[in-house]
Design a protein around this motif. Structure first.
Motif, PDB file in Angstrom:
ATOM      1  N   SER A 101       7.475  42.769 -74.176  1.00 54.62           N
ATOM      2  CA  SER A 101       8.924  42.568 -74.184  1.00 54.62           C
ATOM      3  C   SER A 101       9.577  43.221 -75.398  1.00 54.62           C
ATOM      4  O   SER A 101      10.799  43.289 -75.492  1.00 54.62           O
ATOM      5  N   GLU A 130      13.016  51.452 -67.529  1.00 54.33           N
ATOM      6  CA  GLU A 130      13.049  50.970 -66.145  1.00 54.33           C
ATOM      7  C   GLU A 130      11.921  49.981 -65.885  1.00 54.33           C
ATOM      8  O   GLU A 130      12.132  48.957 -65.224  1.00 54.33           O
ATOM      9  N   ARG A 131      10.723  50.264 -66.422  1.00 53.91           N
ATOM     10  CA  ARG A 131       9.605  49.313 -66.272  1.00 53.91           C
ATOM     11  C   ARG A 131       9.911  47.993 -66.985  1.00 53.91           C
ATOM     12  O   ARG A 131       9.599  46.921 -66.468  1.00 53.91           O
ATOM     13  N   ARG A 133      12.882  46.686 -67.535  1.00 56.06           N
ATOM     14  CA  ARG A 133      13.889  45.957 -66.753  1.00 56.06           C
ATOM     15  C   ARG A 133      13.256  45.299 -65.528  1.00 56.06           C
ATOM     16  O   ARG A 133      13.532  44.140 -65.215  1.00 56.06           O
ATOM     17  N   GLU A 134      12.393  46.036 -64.853  1.00 57.34           N
ATOM     18  CA  GLU A 134      11.715  45.470 -63.674  1.00 57.34           C
ATOM     19  C   GLU A 134      10.842  44.275 -64.065  1.00 57.34           C
ATOM     20  O   GLU A 134      10.816  43.278 -63.347  1.00 57.34           O
ATOM     21  N   ALA A 135      10.166  44.384 -65.169  1.00 58.71           N
ATOM     22  CA  ALA A 135       9.261  43.306 -65.593  1.00 58.71           C
ATOM     23  C   ALA A 135      10.031  42.059 -66.037  1.00 58.71           C
ATOM     24  O   ALA A 135       9.604  40.940 -65.775  1.00 58.71           O
ATOM     25  N   SER A 136      11.185  42.255 -66.670  1.00 56.34           N
ATOM     26  CA  SER A 136      11.935  41.110 -67.205  1.00 56.34           C
ATOM     27  C   SER A 136      13.038  40.635 -66.289  1.00 56.34           C
ATOM     28  O   SER A 136      13.472  39.491 -66.376  1.00 56.34           O
ATOM     29  N   GLY A 137      13.530  41.538 -65.442  1.00 52.25           N
ATOM     30  CA  GLY A 137      14.662  41.195 -64.585  1.00 52.25           C
ATOM     31  C   GLY A 137      15.979  41.202 -65.332  1.00 52.25           C
ATOM     32  O   GLY A 137      17.010  40.801 -64.809  1.00 52.25           O
ATOM     33  N   ARG A 138      15.942  41.644 -66.577  1.00 50.67           N
ATOM     34  CA  ARG A 138      17.163  41.699 -67.403  1.00 50.67           C
ATOM     35  C   ARG A 138      17.360  43.115 -67.923  1.00 50.67           C
ATOM     36  O   ARG A 138      16.410  43.884 -68.019  1.00 50.67           O
ATOM     37  N   SER A 140      17.683  46.138 -70.561  1.00 47.19           N
ATOM     38  CA  SER A 140      16.946  46.404 -71.791  1.00 47.19           C
ATOM     39  C   SER A 140      17.911  46.464 -72.961  1.00 47.19           C
ATOM     40  O   SER A 140      19.065  46.865 -72.823  1.00 47.19           O
TER      41      SER A 140
END
Length: 143
Positions: A101, A130-131, A133-138, A140
């Motif tokens: 994170s 982009e990875r 954002r996808e991993a956190s859903g929020r 960057s």
């Protein structure tokens, strides 16, 4: 393998080593000349672009992590060259995890953003964000 070097004591063959920044390389004129020979860029008339000196290959370490810029020269005692070390520690204390994170994107500052190296960095940075954002859903956060 480097075809030449400025002095006999400059290594012409070596395994990977820290080029930026190793302050020991700047203490003696002889070592500084070796360092300067390794860090310089040269204009390639054929490709119309800057490139490393012949026989020199560089890479930026830990893309996506934070170790490459936590300290300018990690070999100095007492964290004398802390750069982002305190900020990284503060973010980790708030729950961020380096490489997950809390991400970093070291860049070879010798190259212009418009260069091939700069364009590759921009594409890699975009993919990293982009990875994340996808991993956190929020969204960057960039510092």
């Amino acid at each position: 393998d480097k075809p030449s070097s400025p002095h006999w004591w400059c290594a012409r063959q070596a395994d990977w080593f820290r080029l930026w920044l190793d302050t020991k390389e700047l203490l003696l004129d002889a070592l500084t000349q070796c360092w300067a020979d390794n860090i310089r860029l040269m204009w390639n008339e054929t490709t119309g672009a800057m490139q490393n000196a012949p026989g020199v290959e560089t890479r930026t370490p830990d893309f996506g992590g934070v170790s490459a810029f936590s300290e300018l020269d990690p070999s100095l005692p007492l964290h004398a060259s802390s750069y982002f070390r305190d900020l990284i520690a503060a973010l980790e204390a708030r729950g961020y995890v380096a490489g997950s994170s809390l991400l970093g994107a070291p860049y070879d500052f010798r190259y212009a953003p418009s260069s091939k190296v700069g364009r590759r960095f921009t594409a890699d940075l975009r993919a990293l964000l982009e990875r994340a954002r996808e991993a956190s859903g929020r969204p960057s956060l960039l510092l």
